[in-house]
Design an enzyme around this catalytic site. Structure first.
Site, PDB file in Angstrom:
ATOM      1  N   LYS A 167       0.850  -1.201   0.000  1.00  0.00           N
ATOM      2  CA  LYS A 167       0.000   0.000   0.000  1.00  0.00           C
ATOM      3  C   LYS A 167       0.884   1.249   0.000  1.00  0.00           C
ATOM      4  O   LYS A 167       0.654   2.207  -0.746  1.00  0.00           O
ATOM      5  CB  LYS A 167      -0.926  -0.006   1.223  1.00  0.00           C
ATOM      6  CG  LYS A 167      -2.022  -1.067   1.114  1.00  0.00           C
ATOM      7  CD  LYS A 167      -2.753  -1.313   2.418  1.00  0.00           C
ATOM      8  CE  LYS A 167      -3.728  -2.485   2.239  1.00  0.00           C
ATOM      9  NZ  LYS A 167      -4.404  -2.878   3.482  1.00  0.00           N
ATOM     10  N   GLN A 221      -4.654  -1.671   9.739  1.00  0.00           N
ATOM     11  CA  GLN A 221      -4.533  -2.967   9.077  1.00  0.00           C
ATOM     12  C   GLN A 221      -5.149  -4.083   9.934  1.00  0.00           C
ATOM     13  O   GLN A 221      -4.857  -4.195  11.121  1.00  0.00           O
ATOM     14  CB  GLN A 221      -3.052  -3.254   8.787  1.00  0.00           C
ATOM     15  CG  GLN A 221      -2.811  -4.534   8.001  1.00  0.00           C
ATOM     16  CD  GLN A 221      -3.436  -4.524   6.610  1.00  0.00           C
ATOM     17  OE1 GLN A 221      -3.334  -3.537   5.878  1.00  0.00           O
ATOM     18  NE2 GLN A 221      -4.100  -5.603   6.246  1.00  0.00           N
ATOM     19  N   ASP A 259     -11.409   2.341   4.024  1.00  0.00           N
ATOM     20  CA  ASP A 259     -11.715   0.908   3.948  1.00  0.00           C
ATOM     21  C   ASP A 259     -13.224   0.664   3.884  1.00  0.00           C
ATOM     22  O   ASP A 259     -13.670  -0.430   3.569  1.00  0.00           O
ATOM     23  CB  ASP A 259     -11.164   0.196   5.206  1.00  0.00           C
ATOM     24  CG  ASP A 259      -9.863  -0.552   4.914  1.00  0.00           C
ATOM     25  OD1 ASP A 259      -9.562  -0.778   3.726  1.00  0.00           O
ATOM     26  OD2 ASP A 259      -9.164  -0.904   5.884  1.00  0.00           O
TER      27      ASP A 259
END
Ligand code: NAP
Length: 303
Positions: free
Chosen positions: A52, A96, A119
């Site tokens: 990422k 994460q 997200d």
């Protein structure tokens, strides 16, 4: 033999569009910024965070990687999220998954500023997906699946889509996204899970099958009808002594046999995976764009 849907090629196309948008934003004095928080040293999570970060650098985004020890407390983590919530150089934040077990992940997600929740896991963004409010953030993997279908000229409208799996990360949001009442949706969606009866009977009636169950090569040729489109979200490790690392990655679909019957299929790796990161970048740019506009909603084009 099925047409191969190349996720890397479609992701590259997404990046071409994003580079243009990023240049436009920079011309207005805004560099889209993404903060990624990694708690602990899970090797798979570290690898995801590295990719990422690398992609942010390649696109010229402002990127902050915060690595915290596994011993980080809930209170400390909440404090770090709040710092990023207040930081105007950061437009997207992600923590994460999975965090260490002592962390209440749902509480962390709820603490994110929903306008920075790239997200798409915050309850406000889940509600916006259900309500078809385009200012919300849709989880990256479902967005990537939709984009793959669109870029491959596969008709979603009116198609019977069968989704295997009902997780909040893939199954539920991809079902909601593809049934939305807009030109990139309008599918007839069926969701199956571990308690569904006669799964093969249901999947055989699908025009498009999306597998997201995390079971190596579960979906066989007799699960699909001739000419179906098959999207494989699964990423599973299977032992392979021939490989130096001792394993290889396979999807939820038995690629060799299903590709002989399907009209189009995604490979693993190189299918949905690259699209997930591309859509994270797209969501970060969208967050920055909405920041410039003061949070005004976008048209429901699915971008
Ligand atoms: P998850 O949270 O474990 O959910 C799995 C779902 O599959 C559950 O709804 C479960 O049903 C269902 N299921 C399990 N076994 C089944 C069976 N035999 N028949 C029918 N349904 C079954 O998994 P996830 O997070 O959604 O991930 C799914 C897969 O996608 C994993 O391999 C993961 O690594 C991969 N993934 C890939 C990406 C990417 O970027 N490519 C992103 C996210 C996830 P119940 O609800 O009844 O338990």
């Amino acid at each position: 033999m099925a047409k191969l849907i190349d996720g890397r090629a479609v992701a590259e196309k997404v990046y071409v569009d994003l580079r243009r948008e990023i240049a436009d934003l920079k011309a207005k004095g805004i560099t889209p910024g993404l903060a990624v928080i990694l708690v602990g040293d899970n090797p798979a999570s570290s690898a995801y965070v590295r990719s990422k970060n690398r992609m942010c650098h390649e696109l010229g985004l402002h990127s902050v990687k915060l690595e915290l020890p596994a011993s980080t407390t809930q209170t400390e983590l909440l404090a770090r999220v709040n710092e990023f919530n207040r930081d105007s150089s950061i437009h997207g934040i992600l923590v994460q998954s999975p965090p260490p077990e002592h962390i209440d992940e749902a509480a962390i997600v709820r603490s994110l500023d929903p306008r920075k929740d790239v997200d798409g896991f915050h309850p406000e963004n889940v509600a916006k997906l259900v309500l078809e409010d385009a200012s919300g953030f849709v989880p990256c993997t479902p967005l990537g699946v939709q984009r793959l279908l669109l870029e491959s000229d596969i008709e979603i409208s009116g198609a019977h889509v069968v989704v295997l799996g009902r997780s909040m990360i893939v199954g539920k949001p991809v079902a909601l996204l593809l049934m939305q009442k807009n030109k990139n949706g309008n599918a007839t969606v069926t969701v199956v899970h571990s308690r569904s009866h006669d799964l093969a009977h249901i999947t055989r009636s699908a025009d498009i099958v999306i597998a997201a169950i995390g079971r190596a090569e579960f979906l066989r040729a007799d699960h699909i009808r001739e000419g179906a489109v098959v999207i494989d979200v699964g990423i599973n490790r299977v032992e392979d002594p021939a490989r130096q690392r001792g394993y290889r990655l396979v999807g939820d679909i038995a690629f060799d046999e299903v590709s002989k019957k399907a009209s189009a299929i995604t490979p693993v790796p190189g299918g949905v995976g690259p699209m997930t990161i591309a859509m994270l970048m797209a969501n970060t740019v969208k967050a920055a764009r909405q920041f410039v506009r003061g949070g005004s909603p976008e048209s429901p084009t699915g971008d």
